[in-house]
Scaffold this motif. Structure first.
Motif, PDB file in Angstrom:
ATOM      1  N   GLY A 186     -37.120 -41.550  48.563  1.00 37.28           N
ATOM      2  CA  GLY A 186     -37.241 -42.508  47.470  1.00 37.28           C
ATOM      3  C   GLY A 186     -36.419 -42.028  46.291  1.00 37.28           C
ATOM      4  N   ALA A 187     -37.109 -41.842  45.155  1.00 37.68           N
ATOM      5  CA  ALA A 187     -36.392 -41.412  43.949  1.00 37.68           C
ATOM      6  C   ALA A 187     -36.166 -39.902  43.919  1.00 37.68           C
ATOM      7  CB  ALA A 187     -37.184 -41.844  42.711  1.00 37.68           C
ATOM      8  N   VAL A 188     -36.807 -39.176  44.825  1.00 35.52           N
ATOM      9  CA  VAL A 188     -36.679 -37.701  44.822  1.00 35.52           C
ATOM     10  C   VAL A 188     -35.414 -37.297  45.574  1.00 35.52           C
ATOM     11  CG1 VAL A 188     -37.710 -35.513  45.531  1.00 35.52           C
ATOM     12  CG2 VAL A 188     -39.178 -37.401  44.759  1.00 35.52           C
ATOM     13  N   CYS A 189     -34.560 -36.583  44.863  1.00 35.44           N
ATOM     14  CA  CYS A 189     -33.331 -36.070  45.487  1.00 35.44           C
ATOM     15  C   CYS A 189     -33.620 -34.657  45.987  1.00 35.44           C
ATOM     16  CB  CYS A 189     -32.214 -36.075  44.439  1.00 35.44           C
ATOM     17  SG  CYS A 189     -30.648 -35.551  45.103  1.00 35.44           S
ATOM     18  N   ALA A 190     -33.780 -34.514  47.297  1.00 30.17           N
ATOM     19  CA  ALA A 190     -34.158 -33.210  47.869  1.00 30.17           C
ATOM     20  C   ALA A 190     -32.968 -32.259  47.948  1.00 30.17           C
ATOM     21  CB  ALA A 190     -34.771 -33.401  49.258  1.00 30.17           C
ATOM     22  N   THR A 191     -31.813 -32.773  48.355  1.00 25.94           N
ATOM     23  CA  THR A 191     -30.591 -31.945  48.362  1.00 25.94           C
ATOM     24  C   THR A 191     -29.420 -32.783  47.874  1.00 25.94           C
ATOM     25  OG1 THR A 191     -29.823 -32.508  50.610  1.00 25.94           O
ATOM     26  CG2 THR A 191     -31.366 -30.653  50.404  1.00 25.94           C
ATOM     27  N   HIS A 192     -28.447 -32.097  47.300  1.00 26.75           N
ATOM     28  CA  HIS A 192     -27.259 -32.785  46.810  1.00 26.75           C
ATOM     29  C   HIS A 192     -26.005 -32.127  47.389  1.00 26.75           C
ATOM     30  CE1 HIS A 192     -24.661 -35.067  44.197  1.00 26.75           C
ATOM     31  NE2 HIS A 192     -24.100 -33.947  43.772  1.00 26.75           N
ATOM     32  N   GLU A 193     -25.365 -32.873  48.247  1.00 25.88           N
ATOM     33  CA  GLU A 193     -24.062 -32.472  48.805  1.00 25.88           C
ATOM     34  C   GLU A 193     -24.036 -31.022  49.295  1.00 25.88           C
ATOM     35  OE1 GLU A 193     -20.972 -33.627  46.103  1.00 25.88           O
ATOM     36  OE2 GLU A 193     -21.352 -35.752  46.431  1.00 25.88           O
ATOM     37  N   VAL A 194     -24.928 -30.731  50.205  1.00 26.26           N
ATOM     38  CA  VAL A 194     -24.990 -29.389  50.791  1.00 26.26           C
ATOM     39  C   VAL A 194     -24.100 -29.325  52.036  1.00 26.26           C
ATOM     40  CG1 VAL A 194     -26.491 -27.740  51.991  1.00 26.26           C
ATOM     41  CG2 VAL A 194     -27.288 -28.886  49.907  1.00 26.26           C
ATOM     42  N   SER A 195     -23.287 -28.302  52.095  1.00 26.41           N
ATOM     43  CA  SER A 195     -22.389 -28.121  53.247  1.00 26.41           C
ATOM     44  C   SER A 195     -22.525 -26.713  53.802  1.00 26.41           C
ATOM     45  CB  SER A 195     -20.926 -28.334  52.838  1.00 26.41           C
ATOM     46  OG  SER A 195     -20.720 -29.639  52.366  1.00 26.41           O
ATOM     47  N   PHE A 196     -22.539 -26.622  55.120  1.00 21.03           N
ATOM     48  CA  PHE A 196     -22.483 -25.312  55.778  1.00 21.03           C
ATOM     49  C   PHE A 196     -22.125 -25.515  57.239  1.00 21.03           C
ATOM     50  CE2 PHE A 196     -26.900 -26.760  55.911  1.00 21.03           C
ATOM     51  CZ  PHE A 196     -27.281 -26.562  57.226  1.00 21.03           C
ATOM     52  N   ASP A 197     -21.628 -24.449  57.843  1.00 18.91           N
ATOM     53  CA  ASP A 197     -21.272 -24.465  59.262  1.00 18.91           C
ATOM     54  C   ASP A 197     -22.062 -23.382  59.989  1.00 18.91           C
ATOM     55  OD1 ASP A 197     -19.385 -26.478  59.031  1.00 18.91           O
ATOM     56  OD2 ASP A 197     -17.732 -25.069  58.690  1.00 18.91           O
ATOM     57  N   VAL A 198     -22.564 -23.711  61.154  1.00 19.92           N
ATOM     58  CA  VAL A 198     -23.248 -22.730  61.996  1.00 19.92           C
ATOM     59  C   VAL A 198     -22.443 -22.607  63.283  1.00 19.92           C
ATOM     60  CG1 VAL A 198     -25.390 -22.124  63.187  1.00 19.92           C
ATOM     61  CG2 VAL A 198     -25.490 -23.437  61.039  1.00 19.92           C
ATOM     62  N   TYR A 199     -22.093 -21.372  63.624  1.00 19.29           N
ATOM     63  CA  TYR A 199     -21.305 -21.124  64.837  1.00 19.29           C
ATOM     64  C   TYR A 199     -22.206 -20.653  65.970  1.00 19.29           C
ATOM     65  CZ  TYR A 199     -17.288 -21.685  61.888  1.00 19.29           C
ATOM     66  OH  TYR A 199     -16.371 -22.221  61.031  1.00 19.29           O
ATOM     67  N   ARG A 200     -21.724 -20.828  67.181  1.00 20.37           N
ATOM     68  CA  ARG A 200     -22.510 -20.390  68.346  1.00 20.37           C
ATOM     69  C   ARG A 200     -22.881 -18.917  68.213  1.00 20.37           C
ATOM     70  NH1 ARG A 200     -22.882 -24.132  72.278  1.00 20.37           N
ATOM     71  NH2 ARG A 200     -21.319 -25.769  72.136  1.00 20.37           N
ATOM     72  N   GLY A 201     -24.146 -18.645  68.428  1.00 18.72           N
ATOM     73  CA  GLY A 201     -24.621 -17.261  68.354  1.00 18.72           C
ATOM     74  C   GLY A 201     -25.030 -16.827  66.964  1.00 18.72           C
ATOM     75  N   ASP A 202     -24.792 -17.677  65.977  1.00 16.30           N
ATOM     76  CA  ASP A 202     -25.229 -17.348  64.611  1.00 16.30           C
ATOM     77  C   ASP A 202     -26.744 -17.322  64.515  1.00 16.30           C
ATOM     78  OD1 ASP A 202     -23.097 -16.829  62.968  1.00 16.30           O
ATOM     79  OD2 ASP A 202     -22.810 -18.906  62.337  1.00 16.30           O
ATOM     80  N   ARG A 203     -27.226 -16.463  63.624  1.00 19.60           N
ATOM     81  CA  ARG A 203     -28.622 -16.551  63.157  1.00 19.60           C
ATOM     82  C   ARG A 203     -28.508 -16.944  61.693  1.00 19.60           C
ATOM     83  NH1 ARG A 203     -29.493 -11.179  63.358  1.00 19.60           N
ATOM     84  NH2 ARG A 203     -27.389 -10.919  64.103  1.00 19.60           N
ATOM     85  N   PHE A 204     -28.457 -18.228  61.484  1.00 24.28           N
ATOM     86  CA  PHE A 204     -28.115 -18.765  60.168  1.00 24.28           C
ATOM     87  C   PHE A 204     -29.409 -19.087  59.422  1.00 24.28           C
ATOM     88  CE2 PHE A 204     -26.530 -21.714  57.034  1.00 24.28           C
ATOM     89  CZ  PHE A 204     -25.253 -21.238  56.750  1.00 24.28           C
ATOM     90  N   VAL A 205     -29.538 -18.518  58.228  1.00 21.81           N
ATOM     91  CA  VAL A 205     -30.791 -18.670  57.479  1.00 21.81           C
ATOM     92  C   VAL A 205     -30.573 -19.531  56.238  1.00 21.81           C
ATOM     93  CG1 VAL A 205     -32.581 -17.446  56.196  1.00 21.81           C
ATOM     94  CG2 VAL A 205     -31.645 -16.427  58.280  1.00 21.81           C
ATOM     95  N   LEU A 206     -31.467 -20.495  56.043  1.00 21.23           N
ATOM     96  CA  LEU A 206     -31.520 -21.245  54.793  1.00 21.23           C
ATOM     97  C   LEU A 206     -32.584 -20.588  53.937  1.00 21.23           C
ATOM     98  CD1 LEU A 206     -31.471 -24.907  56.220  1.00 21.23           C
ATOM     99  CD2 LEU A 206     -29.527 -23.534  55.437  1.00 21.23           C
ATOM    100  N   LEU A 207     -32.176 -20.060  52.791  1.00 22.10           N
ATOM    101  CA  LEU A 207     -33.086 -19.295  51.942  1.00 22.10           C
ATOM    102  C   LEU A 207     -33.089 -19.860  50.533  1.00 22.10           C
ATOM    103  CD1 LEU A 207     -34.775 -16.681  51.290  1.00 22.10           C
ATOM    104  CD2 LEU A 207     -32.584 -15.552  50.835  1.00 22.10           C
ATOM    105  N   GLY A 208     -34.268 -19.998  49.982  1.00 21.10           N
ATOM    106  CA  GLY A 208     -34.350 -20.451  48.596  1.00 21.10           C
ATOM    107  C   GLY A 208     -35.789 -20.690  48.209  1.00 21.10           C
TER     108      GLY A 208
END
Ligand SMILES: Nc1ncnc2c1ncn2[C@@H]1O[C@H](COP(=O)(O)OP(=O)(O)OP(=O)(O)O)[C@@H](O)[C@H]1O
Length: 322
Positions: free
Chosen positions: A26-48
């Motif tokens: 709705g009116a809540v903007c949870a993320t704004h223009e977030v970009s990232f790439d995850v490659y095969r075998g990555d252990r990619f963490v979203l932290l915040g």
């Protein structure tokens, strides 16, 4: 006679790509223009911190919610809904239907998606239940299991599907400290053996360093990329070390305030990422410049590992806005 390289091999494409992803409720903007790439075998963490949109991004990758702007793709195909190529493990212990045994829980998606017949699914389930250390509990019901055991079942159920990517949303957050540590160890052991691709959400800096080889730092309201870090030099064995604590403090600084440079002077953490990410050796704001890079699934990092390692043998990198 020396060879002359006339054309370098193109870097592998990312398995999962998030491009300028804006998520709204709705009116809540949870993320704004977030970009990232995850490659095969990555252990990619979203932290915040709470509210930075970590879970929302994971749900968007799972196909549960649709971006208001931007796109997420897997292997070049845009994510438009859930699929067996992306299996999710949640924090909640009630993600296992309580009327099904451990074996039936693990078999369930295999049968639902008609991947395997009943006999094959039973075999596969037995294999994965043993892999997560639950052999002998095949006929147990979830209410008879501890929180850690339930999460093991959820991991077995997800990995039994052999997904392209395993999505984990704070899977160990509700566990006691000791069990949480055991589960982090178990996940690391499984990854060492299987080298699956992992997208992992946490609000714990320590957990991010232990679990991840790459960490995306997000700031809240709305969720935006703060920085991207290369962190594969850490693991449970290094937790508690001076370097680990220094890294923890520096990430805290990047997330919540100024970053201290080598002279101790605070510096605003304005580092950001973009779809085109350039690596810079992190000298002043850097996360633990004391460790050689041992491995990276990110070809951009792998590409100049050699040069970086040769330069001083102890580089870390951070992606900054190109
Ligand atoms: N179903 C929803 N309806 C409305 N707003 C939501 C909904 N889910 C999340 N939000 C809002 O979106 C923003 C991002 O939430 P999200 O849960 O993705 O963040 P998070 O970083 O995972 O936080 P936490 O660590 O607390 O789970 C927050 O402002 C949150 O209030």
């Amino acid at each position: 006679m020396a060879f002359q390289i006339v054309r370098a091999a193109p870097p592998p494409a990312p398995l999962l790509r998030a491009e300028n992803v804006s998520l709204e409720y709705g009116a809540v903007c949870a993320t704004h223009e977030v970009s990232f790439d995850v490659y095969r075998g990555d252990r990619f963490v979203l932290l915040g911190p709470s509210g930075c949109g970590k879970s929302s991004l994971l749900k968007a990758a799972a196909g549960f919610i649709k971006p208001a702007g931007g796109a997420i793709s897997i292997d070049g195909r845009e994510v438009t809904g859930p699929g067996p190529d992306r299996m999710v493990v949640f924090q909640e212990f009630d993600q296992l239907p309580p009327w099904k045994t451990v074996r039936e829980n693990v078999m369930f998606p295999l049968l639902m998606t008609k991947r395997l017949n009943r006999h094959q699914a039973e075999e596969r389930a037995r294999h994965w239940i043993a892999k997560v250390g639950l052999a002998g509990f095949e006929n147990a019901h979830p209410h008879t299991l501890s929180g850690g055991m339930k999460q093991r079942v959820a991991i077995a159920r997800a990995l039994a599907m052999q997904p392209d990517i395993l999505l984990m949303d704070e899977p160990f957050a509700a566990l006691d400290a000791l069990t949480r540590r055991n589960m982090q160890e178990e996940l690391g052991r499984l990854w060492e053996e299987l080298r699956f691709t992992l997208l992992f959400v946490t609000h714990s800096i320590e957990e991010a360093l232990v679990v991840g080889n790459r960490i995306l730092l997000l700031s809240p309201h709305p969720g935006q990329v703060r920085a991207e870090l290369n962190s594969h030099q850490f693991g449970l064995a290094s937790a508690g070390s001076v370097e680990f604590q220094a890294a923890t403090q520096r990430i805290h600084g990047l997330l919540f305030g100024g970053v201290e440079d080598a002279s101790g002077a605070p510096e605003a953490a304005t580092i950001n990422t973009s779809p085109v990410i350039s690596n810079v050796i992190l000298a002043h704001a850097g996360i633990h410049a004391e460790y050689p890079i041992t491995r990276s699934m990110d070809p951009r990092l792998r590409e100049d590992d050699g040069a970086g390692a040769r330069a001083d043998g102890n580089v870390s990198r951070i992606a900054e806005k190109a």
